[in-house]
Write an enzyme that holds these catalytic residues in place. Structure first.
Site, PDB file in Angstrom:
ATOM      1  N   GLU A 220       0.883  -1.175   0.000  1.00 22.66           N
ATOM      2  CA  GLU A 220       0.000   0.000   0.000  1.00 22.66           C
ATOM      3  C   GLU A 220       0.915   1.219   0.000  1.00 22.66           C
ATOM      4  O   GLU A 220       1.431   1.611   1.052  1.00 22.66           O
ATOM      5  CB  GLU A 220      -0.890  -0.018   1.248  1.00 22.66           C
ATOM      6  CG  GLU A 220      -1.817  -1.229   1.340  1.00 22.66           C
ATOM      7  CD  GLU A 220      -3.037  -1.106   0.421  1.00 22.66           C
ATOM      8  OE1 GLU A 220      -3.401   0.026   0.056  1.00 22.66           O
ATOM      9  OE2 GLU A 220      -3.601  -2.153   0.071  1.00 22.66           O
ATOM     10  N   CYS A 254      -2.260   9.605   2.305  1.00 20.87           N
ATOM     11  CA  CYS A 254      -1.765   8.968   1.069  1.00 20.87           C
ATOM     12  C   CYS A 254      -2.670   9.230  -0.109  1.00 20.87           C
ATOM     13  O   CYS A 254      -2.210   9.337  -1.236  1.00 20.87           O
ATOM     14  CB  CYS A 254      -1.601   7.475   1.291  1.00 20.87           C
ATOM     15  SG  CYS A 254      -3.134   6.677   1.795  1.00 20.87           S
TER      16      CYS A 254
HETATM   17  P1  NAD Z   1       8.018   4.817   5.106  1.00 22.56           P
HETATM   18  O1  NAD Z   1       8.041   3.982   3.868  1.00 22.56           O
HETATM   19  O2  NAD Z   1       9.157   5.724   5.374  1.00 22.56           O
HETATM   20  O3  NAD Z   1       7.855   3.890   6.414  1.00 22.56           O
HETATM   21  C1  NAD Z   1       6.883   2.860   6.534  1.00 22.56           C
HETATM   22  C2  NAD Z   1       7.382   1.777   7.469  1.00 22.56           C
HETATM   23  O4  NAD Z   1       8.572   1.196   6.921  1.00 22.56           O
HETATM   24  C3  NAD Z   1       7.765   2.275   8.859  1.00 22.56           C
HETATM   25  O5  NAD Z   1       7.319   1.335   9.808  1.00 22.56           O
HETATM   26  C4  NAD Z   1       9.297   2.325   8.814  1.00 22.56           C
HETATM   27  O6  NAD Z   1       9.893   2.100  10.068  1.00 22.56           O
HETATM   28  C5  NAD Z   1       9.616   1.175   7.895  1.00 22.56           C
HETATM   29  N1  NAD Z   1      10.912   1.310   7.199  1.00 22.56           N
HETATM   30  C6  NAD Z   1      11.642   2.416   6.987  1.00 22.56           C
HETATM   31  N2  NAD Z   1      12.761   2.116   6.271  1.00 22.56           N
HETATM   32  C7  NAD Z   1      12.713   0.801   6.023  1.00 22.56           C
HETATM   33  C8  NAD Z   1      13.562  -0.113   5.324  1.00 22.56           C
HETATM   34  N3  NAD Z   1      14.674   0.294   4.747  1.00 22.56           N
HETATM   35  N4  NAD Z   1      13.179  -1.413   5.257  1.00 22.56           N
HETATM   36  C9  NAD Z   1      12.028  -1.824   5.828  1.00 22.56           C
HETATM   37  N5  NAD Z   1      11.211  -1.008   6.517  1.00 22.56           N
HETATM   38  C10 NAD Z   1      11.539   0.286   6.615  1.00 22.56           C
HETATM   39  O7  NAD Z   1       6.635   5.620   5.006  1.00 22.56           O
HETATM   40  P2  NAD Z   1       6.144   6.757   5.974  1.00 22.56           P
HETATM   41  O8  NAD Z   1       6.972   7.972   5.775  1.00 22.56           O
HETATM   42  O9  NAD Z   1       5.957   6.237   7.346  1.00 22.56           O
HETATM   43  O10 NAD Z   1       4.673   7.026   5.377  1.00 22.56           O
HETATM   44  C11 NAD Z   1       4.423   7.892   4.334  1.00 22.56           C
HETATM   45  C12 NAD Z   1       4.254   7.155   3.014  1.00 22.56           C
HETATM   46  O11 NAD Z   1       3.276   6.123   3.163  1.00 22.56           O
HETATM   47  C13 NAD Z   1       3.713   8.049   1.911  1.00 22.56           C
HETATM   48  O12 NAD Z   1       4.387   7.747   0.714  1.00 22.56           O
HETATM   49  C14 NAD Z   1       2.252   7.645   1.812  1.00 22.56           C
HETATM   50  O13 NAD Z   1       1.652   7.877   0.561  1.00 22.56           O
HETATM   51  C15 NAD Z   1       2.309   6.201   2.124  1.00 22.56           C
HETATM   52  N6  NAD Z   1       1.024   5.736   2.625  1.00 22.56           N
HETATM   53  C16 NAD Z   1       0.294   4.873   1.872  1.00 22.56           C
HETATM   54  C17 NAD Z   1      -0.959   4.460   2.320  1.00 22.56           C
HETATM   55  C18 NAD Z   1      -1.797   3.511   1.534  1.00 22.56           C
HETATM   56  O14 NAD Z   1      -2.723   2.959   2.114  1.00 22.56           O
HETATM   57  N7  NAD Z   1      -1.533   3.298   0.270  1.00 22.56           N
HETATM   58  C19 NAD Z   1      -1.439   4.918   3.550  1.00 22.56           C
HETATM   59  C20 NAD Z   1      -0.654   5.798   4.286  1.00 22.56           C
HETATM   60  C21 NAD Z   1       0.570   6.197   3.825  1.00 22.56           C
END
Ligand code: NAD
Length: 485
Positions: A220, A254
Site C-alpha cells: 500500500e 496517502c
Molecule cells: P516509510 O516507507 O518511510 O515507512 C513505513 C514503514 O517502513 C515504517 O514502519 C518504517 O519504520 C519502515 N521502514 C523504513 N525504512 C525501512 C527499510 N529500509 N526497510 C524496511 N522497513 C523500513 O513511510 P512513511 O513515511 O511512514 O509514510 C508515508 C508514506 O506512506 C507516503 O508515501 C504515503 O503515501 C504512504 N502511505 C500509503 C498508504 C496507503 O494505504 N496506500 C497509507 C498511508 C501512507
C-alpha cells in the site's frame, strides 16, 4: 496453550515468528466463533482506549484535533471490525465451482484457509488505523499477526503495544518496535504474507527482502493523486471537498489530492474560492485547534524546500485562508499553500507532496488531462468533479489509478466493501472488503472425484473407448462454447 503476555520489544522478532508459527500449526485453524471473538476483543480495547489514542497521536504530531482522529482513524477501525464481523461467515464459506463435462460426477470448490503468520508494517500518518485495519483483516482471515508500527509516532506505537499485549497472547498478536533497521530485519522474515503500508521507495526494498523467502506481499504505497475539476464546476461542494481532502491531517494523507488540474478559464476563480473555503473551514487559521501539524522537523523542512524550489523556478506561491495568529505559536505549522504554474521539472511536480500544499495546473481539454495523467506513474487515487457523464466515463476508462472518486475526495477509502489499493508504483494488491480477507487467506481449490470417472477412459491403452470419450468431450465442449481443461 497460549504463551503468557509479556513486553515484546526485546524479544527477537525471528523467535517471535517461530513461536507464532508453531502455535498456528499446533492449534486448529480458528473457526467463525473464535475469529469473531478475537474481533470483539479488538473492538473493546479500541473503544476503551479511545481518549488515550487521540492524546498519543496529537502528542506525536505536535498537534492533531481529537475530532480528526475520531473521524479519520477510530471510526474507520470500528467500521472495519463491524463489517468483517458481519460478513465473515459469508467470506469463509467454501465456494462451489464449475465442473467440466468430463468430470461431471465430481465436485469442485474453493476453500479459504488462513495463511499462517501475517506481518504488518505501518507508516506514521494514520498510525492507528493503518495498524488496526490490517490487523483486524488478518485476524478475520484466521491468521496470527506480527506488527511493526512507525518509529515516528513513538507514543502511539507504545500505546498500541500495551493495548495489544493486554488483549492477545504474544503467539497470537505481537508487536515489534523500532526504526529502519528493525523494519529492514522485519521485512526479511519468512512470513506467510506481508502487508506493507508506506512510501514507494521503502516498498521497493520491502518487496526485495520478501522475495528472498518468496513471501507474498500487499504493498500500500503513495504517489501523486490528481484532482480534476470540469470546466465551470467550482461550486461550494467541490471546493469544500477538495479542501477537506487536501488539508485533513495537514495534507499528510496517502490519498490526498496531490495537485489540481483546473480549466484555464477557471484558474483565478478557483484560487479565490479555494482561499475563501479554507478561511471558512479553518476560521482560526493554521494555528487553530482543527488544523494538524507536520509530523517532524525533517518533513517540515522538506515541504518548505518544495515550495522554495518551485518559487525559485518561477511559480507563483500564495498562502490561503486566515493567516496564522502568531508565527512560532505552535511548532511545525505550515499554512495551506497554493503553487501556481510549477513546471514539470520542479520537485513539487515530481515527488509526492504529503503536506498542505496544492500545485495548480491548467488544462484546455480532457484529452490533454488524460495524456498528462497517463504520462506519469499510475496514482493511488484520481478525483473528478463535474456533471458530465461522458467526460467522467472517458476519464475513468482511459486512466488507471488505484481507486477513483467522483464528486468527492477520500471517501472511497471509507467504503467497507470496496478494495483499497494502488497499482504499479502506488501499490500492489488491495485490502478492505472481501479482497482484504482473500489477500490474507489461501484460496485452496479442491476437486473430489465422483463415482463415474470419465477421464480414466482417456488413459492408455488407447482404443475405441478413448475415441468415444473424445467425441463426448470435444463435441460437448463445442456446444458449451469452451474446451474444459
Ligand atoms: P516509510 O516507507 O518511510 O515507512 C513505513 C514503514 O517502513 C515504517 O514502519 C518504517 O519504520 C519502515 N521502514 C523504513 N525504512 C525501512 C527499510 N529500509 N526497510 C524496511 N522497513 C523500513 O513511510 P512513511 O513515511 O511512514 O509514510 C508515508 C508514506 O506512506 C507516503 O508515501 C504515503 O503515501 C504512504 N502511505 C500509503 C498508504 C496507503 O494505504 N496506500 C497509507 C498511508 C501512507
Amino acid at each position: 496453550m497460549s504463551i503468557p503476555t509479556e513486553p515484546i520489544p526485546n524479544i527477537d522478532a525471528a523467535e517471535l515468528l517461530g513461536r507464532q508459527r508453531s502455535a498456528f500449526l499446533r492449534e486448529e485453524p480458528p473457526n467463525l466463533a473464535q475469529r469473531k471473538a478475537r474481533l470483539a476483543r479488538l473492538r473493546a480495547v479500541v473503544l476503551a482506549n479511545r481518549e488515550q489514542v487521540k492524546e498519543a497521536i496529537s502528542a506525536d504530531f505536535g498537534h492533531r484535533s481529537h475530532h480528526e482522529t475520531d473521524i479519520m482513524e477510530l471510526v474507520g477501525v470500528i467500521q472495519s471490525i463491524d463489517y468483517l464481523t458481519r460478513n465473515l461467515g459469508r467470506f469463509m464459506k467454501p465456494e462451489r465451482r464449475h465442473v467440466g463435462v468430463l468430470y461431471r460426477s465430481g465436485r469442485a470448490w474453493v476453500e479459504y484457509q488462513p495463511k499462517g503468520v501475517v506481518g504488518v508494517m505501518a507508516p506514521w500518518n494514520y498510525p492507528f488505523s493503518l495498524t488496526f485495519i490490517p490487523l483486524a483483516t488478518a485476524l478475520a482471515a484466521g491468521n496470527r499477526v506480527m506488527l511493526k508500527p512507525s518509529e515516528l509516532t513513538p507514543r502511539t506505537s507504545e500505546l498500541i503495544r500495551r493495548m495489544l499485549a493486554e488483549t492477545f497472547p504474544a503467539d497470537e498478536v505481537a508487536i515489534v518496535l523500532g526504526g529502519r533497521e528493525v523494519g529492514a530485519a522485519f521485512s526479511s522474515l519468512p512470513f506467510d504474507h506481508l502487508l506493507f503500508t508506506g512510501s514507494t521507495q521503502v516498498g521497493r526494498k520491502v518487496m526485495k527482502a520478501a522475495s528472498d523467502n518468496l513471501v507474498p506481499v500487499t504493498l500500500e504505497l503513495g504517489g501523486k493523486s490528481p484532482v480534476i475539476v470540469a470546466r465551470g464546476h467550482l461550486d461550494e461542494r467541490t471546493m469544500s471537498s477538495i479542501v477537506f481532502g487536501k488539508l485533513s491531517n495537514g495534507g499528510q494523507t496517502c490519498v490526498a489530492p496531490d495537485y489540481a488540474l483546473i480549466h484555464e478559464g477557471d484558474l483565478e476563480a478557483f484560487l479565490t474560492r479555494f482561499d475563501a473555503t479554507v478561511a471558512r473551514t479553518y476560521p482560526e487559521g493554521p494555528t487553530g485547534a482543527d488544523y494538524t501539524s507536520i509530523v517532524s522537523d525533517t518533513h517540515y523542512d522538506r515541504l518548505v524546500g518544495l515550495v522554495e524550489d518551485a518559487r525559485r523556478r518561477g511559480a507563483r506561491v500564495v498562502e490561503a485562508g486566515v493567516a496564522p495568529e502568531s508565527a512560532g505559536h505552535r511548532p511545525r505549522t505550515l499554512a495551506p499553500t497554493l503553487v501556481i504554474g510549477a513546471g514539470d521539472e520542479s520537485a513539487i511536480m515530481q515527488e509526492e507532496i504529503f503536506g498542505p500544499i496544492l500545485p495548480v495546473r491548467t488544462y484546455r481539454n480532457m484529452e490533454e488531462v488524460i495524456d498528462y495523467v497517463n504520462a506519469r506513474p499510475r496514482p493511488l487515487a484520481l478525483y473528478y468533479f463535474g456533471n458530465e457523464d461522458n467526460e467522467c466515463e472517458m476519464l475513468l476508462t482511459r486512466t488507471t489509478s488505484g481507486n477513483a472518486g467522483v464528486n468527492n475526495t477520500l471517501m472511497h477509502v471509507a467504503q467497507d466493501d470496496l478494495p483499497f489499493g494502488g497499482i504499479g508504483p502506488s501499490g500492489m494488491g488491495a485490502y478492505h472488503g472481501v479482497e482484504g480477507f482473500r489477500a490474507m487467506s489461501h484460496a485452496k481449490g479442491v476437486f473430489v472425484q465422483g463415482r463415474w470417472n470419465l477421464p480414466r477412459l482417456l488413459r492408455a491403452p488407447f482404443g475405441r473407448l478413448v475415441d468415444l470419450a473424445l467425441t463426448v468431450a470435444l463435441g460437448a465442449s463445442r456446444k458449451s462454447g469452451h474446451v474444459d481443461q
